[in-house]
Scaffold this motif. Structure first.
Motif, PDB file in Angstrom:
ATOM      1  N   PHE A 133     -15.496  34.800   0.967  1.00 20.50           N
ATOM      2  CA  PHE A 133     -15.831  35.412  -0.411  1.00 20.50           C
ATOM      3  C   PHE A 133     -15.387  36.846  -0.620  1.00 20.50           C
ATOM      4  N   GLU A 134     -14.730  37.338  -1.728  1.00 13.83           N
ATOM      5  CA  GLU A 134     -14.324  38.701  -1.974  1.00 13.83           C
ATOM      6  C   GLU A 134     -15.692  39.662  -1.783  1.00 13.83           C
ATOM      7  N   GLU A 135     -15.906  40.533  -0.850  1.00 14.76           N
ATOM      8  CA  GLU A 135     -17.113  41.312  -0.450  1.00 14.76           C
ATOM      9  C   GLU A 135     -17.554  41.783  -1.821  1.00 14.76           C
ATOM     10  N   SER A 136     -16.831  42.523  -2.421  1.00 12.72           N
ATOM     11  CA  SER A 136     -17.213  43.447  -3.549  1.00 12.72           C
ATOM     12  C   SER A 136     -17.789  42.548  -4.700  1.00 12.72           C
ATOM     13  N   GLU A 137     -17.314  41.498  -4.694  1.00 15.66           N
ATOM     14  CA  GLU A 137     -17.770  40.288  -5.600  1.00 15.66           C
ATOM     15  C   GLU A 137     -19.236  39.741  -5.453  1.00 15.66           C
ATOM     16  N   LEU A 138     -19.436  39.681  -4.277  1.00 12.99           N
ATOM     17  CA  LEU A 138     -20.908  39.430  -3.915  1.00 12.99           C
ATOM     18  C   LEU A 138     -22.067  40.543  -3.741  1.00 12.99           C
ATOM     19  N   LYS A 139     -21.270  41.732  -3.283  1.00 11.86           N
ATOM     20  CA  LYS A 139     -22.368  42.627  -2.984  1.00 11.86           C
ATOM     21  C   LYS A 139     -22.533  43.630  -4.107  1.00 11.86           C
ATOM     22  N   SER A 140     -21.750  43.827  -5.076  1.00 13.27           N
ATOM     23  CA  SER A 140     -22.085  44.696  -6.129  1.00 13.27           C
ATOM     24  C   SER A 140     -22.857  43.917  -7.143  1.00 13.27           C
ATOM     25  N   GLU A 192     -27.470  30.368   8.426  1.00 15.67           N
ATOM     26  CA  GLU A 192     -27.521  31.586   8.956  1.00 15.67           C
ATOM     27  C   GLU A 192     -26.650  32.766   8.248  1.00 15.67           C
ATOM     28  N   GLU A 193     -25.165  32.857   8.406  1.00 20.51           N
ATOM     29  CA  GLU A 193     -24.604  34.162   7.962  1.00 20.51           C
ATOM     30  C   GLU A 193     -22.960  33.380   7.402  1.00 20.51           C
ATOM     31  N   ILE A 194     -22.566  34.156   6.356  1.00 21.15           N
ATOM     32  CA  ILE A 194     -21.241  34.023   6.168  1.00 21.15           C
ATOM     33  C   ILE A 194     -20.256  35.287   6.069  1.00 21.15           C
ATOM     34  N   LYS A 195     -19.150  35.085   6.266  1.00 23.20           N
ATOM     35  CA  LYS A 195     -18.250  36.377   6.453  1.00 23.20           C
ATOM     36  C   LYS A 195     -17.356  36.661   5.127  1.00 23.20           C
ATOM     37  N   GLY A 196     -17.593  37.900   4.576  1.00 27.87           N
ATOM     38  CA  GLY A 196     -16.829  38.552   3.699  1.00 27.87           C
ATOM     39  C   GLY A 196     -15.079  38.710   3.804  1.00 27.87           C
ATOM     40  N   TRP A 197     -14.536  38.957   2.814  1.00 27.37           N
ATOM     41  CA  TRP A 197     -13.245  39.395   2.725  1.00 27.37           C
ATOM     42  C   TRP A 197     -12.977  40.657   1.962  1.00 27.37           C
ATOM     43  N   ALA A 198     -12.246  41.586   2.685  1.00 29.09           N
ATOM     44  CA  ALA A 198     -11.953  42.922   1.852  1.00 29.09           C
ATOM     45  C   ALA A 198     -10.730  43.510   2.492  1.00 29.09           C
ATOM     46  N   SER A 253     -14.144  40.939   6.455  1.00 32.48           N
ATOM     47  CA  SER A 253     -15.152  42.144   6.416  1.00 32.48           C
ATOM     48  C   SER A 253     -16.290  41.790   7.025  1.00 32.48           C
ATOM     49  N   ASP A 254     -17.735  42.344   6.550  1.00 34.02           N
ATOM     50  CA  ASP A 254     -19.043  42.099   6.934  1.00 34.02           C
ATOM     51  C   ASP A 254     -19.472  40.494   6.803  1.00 34.02           C
ATOM     52  N   THR A 255     -20.873  40.465   7.678  1.00 31.63           N
ATOM     53  CA  THR A 255     -21.173  39.273   7.552  1.00 31.63           C
ATOM     54  C   THR A 255     -22.617  39.408   6.643  1.00 31.63           C
ATOM     55  N   TYR A 256     -22.874  38.473   5.929  1.00 31.40           N
ATOM     56  CA  TYR A 256     -24.056  38.517   5.057  1.00 31.40           C
ATOM     57  C   TYR A 256     -24.908  37.229   5.450  1.00 31.40           C
ATOM     58  N   LYS A 257     -26.126  37.429   5.398  1.00 25.46           N
ATOM     59  CA  LYS A 257     -27.288  36.377   5.641  1.00 25.46           C
ATOM     60  C   LYS A 257     -27.401  35.537   4.639  1.00 25.46           C
TER      61      LYS A 257
END
Length: 181
Positions: A12-19, A39-45, A50-54
């Protein structure tokens, strides 16, 4: 308290989940990251992992009834994986059937094409999938945010401020009788 599902998987595009997640939490909503993965998924930036998210809930443990709205972040890999997952498509379709707000940004409308929910709908997306949406029957508009009866779409991460604002507004309004697939 309103509960919102963000459906995503690896890529997933990190900013489009995080924001949107932060904006919705700041508005007082409970936001769950729902995924076919556990458990977790890894973003793309910026062209890299990029980072992993729970992951809060796995897709097979939830139903659209559990949530007030659905958010679909983009990225190139994420929607391509989700559009091939029958459980994900059923989950998405159910939000439309229940007339609940759905928001998608960037490449995420690819999932909506596969879920067969875009015909006759006004929407936007990342420019490279415009033809796919038009061919699926959508009325594509080049604007930072397009709202069609509880259905919110935006083009790319630059549109996130407008996307988040309209998303929160539509969630607060609740079900939209004209929301349809």
């Amino acid at each position: 308290m309103k509960r919102i599902a963000i459906l995503a998987t690896n890529g997933f595009e990190e900013s489009e989940l995080k924001s949107p997640k932060e904006a919705m939490e700041n508005a007082g909503f409970q936001v769950d990251i729902v995924s076919p993965e556990n458990e977790e998924i890894k973003g793309w930036a910026n062209g890299n992992w990029s980072d992993t998210y729970k992951v809060d809930k796995t897709l097979n443990d939830v139903k659209a009834e559990d949530y007030n709205a659905l958010v679909l972040p983009g990225g190139v890999i994420n929607p391509d994986k989700l559009r091939r997952n029958d459980e994900a498509l059923l989950f998405v379709r159910d939000f439309f059937k229940m007339k609940k707000p759905v928001a998608a940004i960037c490449h995420a409308p690819q999932i909506l094409i596969s879920a067969d929910v875009v015909k006759g709908r006004k929407m936007t997306s990342f420019s490279s999938i415009k033809d796919d949406l038009v061919n699926a029957g959508a009325k594509w508009i080049d604007q930072e945010v397009v709202v069609d009866e509880g259905f919110v779409t935006s083009r790319n991460p630059n549109d996130l401020p407008a996307f988040n604002s309209k998303l929160i507004e539509e969630i607060k309004e609740g079900k939209h009788e004209e929301q349809h697939a």
